[in-house]
Every structure is written in structure tokens, then in C-alpha cells.
Scaffold this motif. Structure first.
Motif, PDB file in Angstrom:
ATOM      1  N   VAL A  16      53.108  44.704  40.280  1.00 26.18           N
ATOM      2  CA  VAL A  16      53.996  45.871  40.340  1.00 26.18           C
ATOM      3  C   VAL A  16      53.527  46.821  41.438  1.00 26.18           C
ATOM      4  CG1 VAL A  16      54.757  47.940  39.119  1.00 26.18           C
ATOM      5  CG2 VAL A  16      54.731  45.736  37.934  1.00 26.18           C
ATOM      6  N   ALA A  17      52.218  47.093  41.461  1.00 21.82           N
ATOM      7  CA  ALA A  17      51.655  47.975  42.487  1.00 21.82           C
ATOM      8  C   ALA A  17      51.876  47.390  43.883  1.00 21.82           C
ATOM      9  CB  ALA A  17      50.170  48.204  42.232  1.00 21.82           C
ATOM     10  N   LEU A  18      51.703  46.082  44.021  1.00 19.35           N
ATOM     11  CA  LEU A  18      51.908  45.438  45.313  1.00 19.35           C
ATOM     12  C   LEU A  18      53.366  45.556  45.754  1.00 19.35           C
ATOM     13  CD1 LEU A  18      50.902  43.726  47.669  1.00 19.35           C
ATOM     14  CD2 LEU A  18      51.314  41.675  46.274  1.00 19.35           C
ATOM     15  N   SER A  19      54.291  45.418  44.824  1.00 18.90           N
ATOM     16  CA  SER A  19      55.716  45.536  45.173  1.00 18.90           C
ATOM     17  C   SER A  19      56.032  46.940  45.687  1.00 18.90           C
ATOM     18  CB  SER A  19      56.595  45.198  43.962  1.00 18.90           C
ATOM     19  OG  SER A  19      56.565  46.225  42.980  1.00 18.90           O
ATOM     20  N   ILE A  20      55.405  47.950  45.108  1.00 23.38           N
ATOM     21  CA  ILE A  20      55.624  49.331  45.556  1.00 23.38           C
ATOM     22  C   ILE A  20      55.038  49.535  46.945  1.00 23.38           C
ATOM     23  CG2 ILE A  20      55.089  51.751  45.077  1.00 23.38           C
ATOM     24  CD1 ILE A  20      55.126  51.000  42.076  1.00 23.38           C
ATOM     25  N   VAL A  21      53.856  48.996  47.174  1.00 22.37           N
ATOM     26  CA  VAL A  21      53.211  49.119  48.493  1.00 22.37           C
ATOM     27  C   VAL A  21      54.075  48.459  49.565  1.00 22.37           C
ATOM     28  CG1 VAL A  21      51.234  48.371  49.877  1.00 22.37           C
ATOM     29  CG2 VAL A  21      50.869  49.335  47.597  1.00 22.37           C
ATOM     30  N   ILE A  22      54.640  47.295  49.267  1.00 17.24           N
ATOM     31  CA  ILE A  22      55.497  46.604  50.238  1.00 17.24           C
ATOM     32  C   ILE A  22      56.738  47.429  50.543  1.00 17.24           C
ATOM     33  CG2 ILE A  22      57.070  44.631  50.460  1.00 17.24           C
ATOM     34  CD1 ILE A  22      54.891  42.926  49.212  1.00 17.24           C
ATOM     35  N   ALA A  23      57.339  48.042  49.522  1.00 17.41           N
ATOM     36  CA  ALA A  23      58.515  48.884  49.747  1.00 17.41           C
ATOM     37  C   ALA A  23      58.166  50.081  50.632  1.00 17.41           C
ATOM     38  CB  ALA A  23      59.088  49.352  48.413  1.00 17.41           C
ATOM     39  N   LEU A  24      57.020  50.702  50.379  1.00 13.43           N
ATOM     40  CA  LEU A  24      56.596  51.847  51.186  1.00 13.43           C
ATOM     41  C   LEU A  24      56.309  51.431  52.627  1.00 13.43           C
ATOM     42  CD1 LEU A  24      54.246  53.632  48.623  1.00 13.43           C
ATOM     43  CD2 LEU A  24      56.282  54.637  49.663  1.00 13.43           C
ATOM     44  N   MET A  68      59.542  40.304  40.623  1.00 12.40           N
ATOM     45  CA  MET A  68      59.931  39.288  39.657  1.00 12.40           C
ATOM     46  C   MET A  68      58.754  38.397  39.265  1.00 12.40           C
ATOM     47  SD  MET A  68      62.896  40.000  38.759  1.00 12.40           S
ATOM     48  CE  MET A  68      63.092  38.590  37.659  1.00 12.40           C
ATOM     49  N   LEU A  69      57.806  38.204  40.177  1.00 12.57           N
ATOM     50  CA  LEU A  69      56.570  37.511  39.792  1.00 12.57           C
ATOM     51  C   LEU A  69      55.790  38.336  38.773  1.00 12.57           C
ATOM     52  CD1 LEU A  69      55.264  36.099  43.201  1.00 12.57           C
ATOM     53  CD2 LEU A  69      56.254  34.802  41.306  1.00 12.57           C
ATOM     54  N   ALA A  70      55.895  39.650  38.899  1.00 15.40           N
ATOM     55  CA  ALA A  70      55.216  40.530  37.944  1.00 15.40           C
ATOM     56  C   ALA A  70      55.905  40.531  36.583  1.00 15.40           C
ATOM     57  CB  ALA A  70      55.168  41.957  38.488  1.00 15.40           C
ATOM     58  N   TYR A  71      57.191  40.167  36.564  1.00 15.56           N
ATOM     59  CA  TYR A  71      58.000  40.182  35.336  1.00 15.56           C
ATOM     60  C   TYR A  71      57.846  38.827  34.652  1.00 15.56           C
ATOM     61  CZ  TYR A  71      62.260  40.820  32.488  1.00 15.56           C
ATOM     62  OH  TYR A  71      63.164  40.932  31.461  1.00 15.56           O
ATOM     63  N   GLN A  72      57.118  38.798  33.563  1.00 23.39           N
ATOM     64  CA  GLN A  72      56.721  37.532  32.946  1.00 23.39           C
ATOM     65  C   GLN A  72      57.426  37.348  31.600  1.00 23.39           C
ATOM     66  OE1 GLN A  72      52.460  37.974  32.931  1.00 23.39           O
ATOM     67  NE2 GLN A  72      52.299  37.623  35.130  1.00 23.39           N
ATOM     68  N   LEU A  73      58.391  36.426  31.593  1.00 22.65           N
ATOM     69  CA  LEU A  73      59.074  36.047  30.362  1.00 22.65           C
ATOM     70  C   LEU A  73      58.254  34.993  29.622  1.00 22.65           C
ATOM     71  CD1 LEU A  73      62.722  35.775  31.719  1.00 22.65           C
ATOM     72  CD2 LEU A  73      61.931  37.416  29.999  1.00 22.65           C
ATOM     73  N   PRO A  74      58.457  34.864  28.308  1.00 17.95           N
ATOM     74  CA  PRO A  74      57.704  33.858  27.546  1.00 17.95           C
ATOM     75  C   PRO A  74      58.252  32.440  27.691  1.00 17.95           C
ATOM     76  CG  PRO A  74      59.129  35.105  26.083  1.00 17.95           C
ATOM     77  CD  PRO A  74      59.248  35.749  27.427  1.00 17.95           C
ATOM     78  N   ILE A  75      59.170  32.236  28.640  1.00 18.40           N
ATOM     79  CA  ILE A  75      59.713  30.912  28.911  1.00 18.40           C
ATOM     80  C   ILE A  75      59.676  30.685  30.418  1.00 18.40           C
ATOM     81  CG2 ILE A  75      61.198  30.796  26.864  1.00 18.40           C
ATOM     82  CD1 ILE A  75      63.520  31.707  28.611  1.00 18.40           C
ATOM     83  N   PRO A  76      59.672  29.408  30.865  1.00 16.92           N
ATOM     84  CA  PRO A  76      59.601  29.143  32.309  1.00 16.92           C
ATOM     85  C   PRO A  76      60.857  29.613  33.036  1.00 16.92           C
ATOM     86  CG  PRO A  76      59.053  27.184  31.004  1.00 16.92           C
ATOM     87  CD  PRO A  76      59.633  28.175  30.060  1.00 16.92           C
TER      88      PRO A  76
END
Length: 214
Positions: A16-24, A68-76
Motif C-alpha cells: 500500500v505504501a509503495l503504491s502511494i509512493v509511485i503515485a506521488l 491490487m497485489l496488496a489486496y489479498q483475497l482468501p481465494i486465488p
């Protein structure tokens, strides 16, 4: 009596932090490149626009998929690569159209600012929805219309604020360059990040009984 099961997702805070850094970072570079257009001539003007367009579009796209890599669902979950690349094209197109409109004629007019904000903001929204459609997962996404409207409004409003702060003739005279650059960077990043995470709050994934039963 029927019950609806919602899958509980978790977040990897580091991604999540990395995604924010990339946006900035992407917002800063894109606005800096686009800021060179007014003083450029001929092919240089086009190259500055292309650079800003690609940088902004790619940062929107990269931010989404790292988030989306940071968003982890309990299914593949896997992704349809064709739709993934279509989403990239949407982000670049929206960014390019918005930057072209606000930098094409100076001083920046109200209608041009509104059009630029709509193109950039809707490019962010279009990227998000298309990229979500590329997901292949044994679940059905259910969206909250109110939160999705808030996400879209955030993208357009923050994009417009960033473009106004960076390119409007009043801000060019009244606000120091460093303050404008920092402020517009954070506003544009807020459009990208805010839209994404509000939209993710707006969606619930419910198991697809037709798939899980097979």
C-alpha cells in the motif's frame, strides 16, 4: 432464508505504501514534464507532452496493480493480460488528453480546466474499472453506487485542483513555484490513490456459487 457470504480481504501495508509512493513520484514527474510545454517550440513541445502523458498514465496503471497485489483475497486471483493492457491504454489516453487540453493554449481557461480534469479523472476511473474487469476470480464483485460515485468525484475534483494549481495563470503569479509543485503533486496523487482505495471500499467480493459448486 438465504445468506450472502462476503469474502474478507486483507492488505499488505508495505505494498500500500509503495503504491502511494509511485503515485506521488509519477505525478511529480508528469507535472514537471508538462510544465515545460509552455516554453517549448516545435517537436520539443510534443516530446514534453508525450513524456508527461506516458509518465502519468503508467503511474496510474502501476499504482493500481501494486495496490491490487496488496489486496489479498482468501481465494486465488489471476488477470486477463489483454484487458490489463487495454486498461493501460485507457490511463495513458485519459492522461494525454487532459494534459494536452490544459497546456495547449495559455492562459488556461475555465472550460479547458474542466475538460482536462474530466479527461484525467475519468482516465483514472476507466483504468480502475477495466483493470477490475480483468480479474479472474471465483467470486462476484458487488459495488456500492454511492461510494463509486464518491470515488469518481474524488478523481475528477483532485485532478482538476492539481491542474489548476500547476497551470492557472493566477497561481503562476501568486504562489511560489516550489509550493505549487508540491501541492499539485499531492493533489494529483490523491486523485489516483483516493479513487482507487475508495473504490475498493465500495466493492465486496461474494463467492460465485456456480463456480464453487463445480
Amino acid at each position: 432464508m438465504t445468506t450472502t457470504l462476503t469474502l474478507i480481504a486483507t492488505y499488505d501495508i508495505r505494498l500500500v505504501a509503495l503504491s502511494i509512493v509511485i503515485a506521488l513520484f509519477g505525478s511529480y514527474i508528469a507535472l514537471d514534464l508538462a510544465g515545460q510545454i509552455a516554453s517549448a517550440q516545435g517537436w520539443a513541445k510534443k516530446l514534453w507532452l508525450i513524456g508527461g502523458t506516458v509518465c502519468l498514465g503508467m503511474s496510474i496503471w502501476a499504482m493500481h496493480f501494486i495496490a491490487m497485489l496488496a489486496y489479498q483475497l482468501p481465494i486465488p486471483a489471476v488477470y486477463d493480460l489483454t484487458i490489463v493492457f487495454i486498461s493501460m491504454a485507457i490511463a495513458i489516453t485519459g492522461a494525454g488528453a487532459g494534459l494536452f487540453i490544459v497546456t495547449n493554449k495559455q492562459p488556461l481557461q475555465r472550460l479547458s480546466l474542466l475538460a482536462g480534469a474530466l479527461f484525467v479523472g475519468l482516465g483514472i476511473v476507466g483504468l480502475h474499472l477495466t483493470a477490475m474487469a480483468s480479474m479472474r476470480v471465483a467470486a462476484v464483485p458487488v459495488y456500492s453506487p454511492q461510494l463509486m460515485m464518491l470515488a469518481a468525484t474524488t478523481a475528477v475534483a483532485c485532478s482538476g485542483s492539481a491542474l489548476w494549481l500547476e497551470f492557472h495563470p493566477w497561481t503562476l503569479q501568486a504562489i511560489a513555484s516550489s509550493i505549487r509543485k508540491i501541492g499539485s503533486t499531492y493533489l494529483l496523487a490523491a486523485a489516483i490513490v483516493g479513487m482507487h482505495y475508495i473504490a475498493m471500499i465500495a466493492v465486496n467480493f461474494q463467492p460465485d456459487t456456480q463456480i464453487t459448486a463445480q
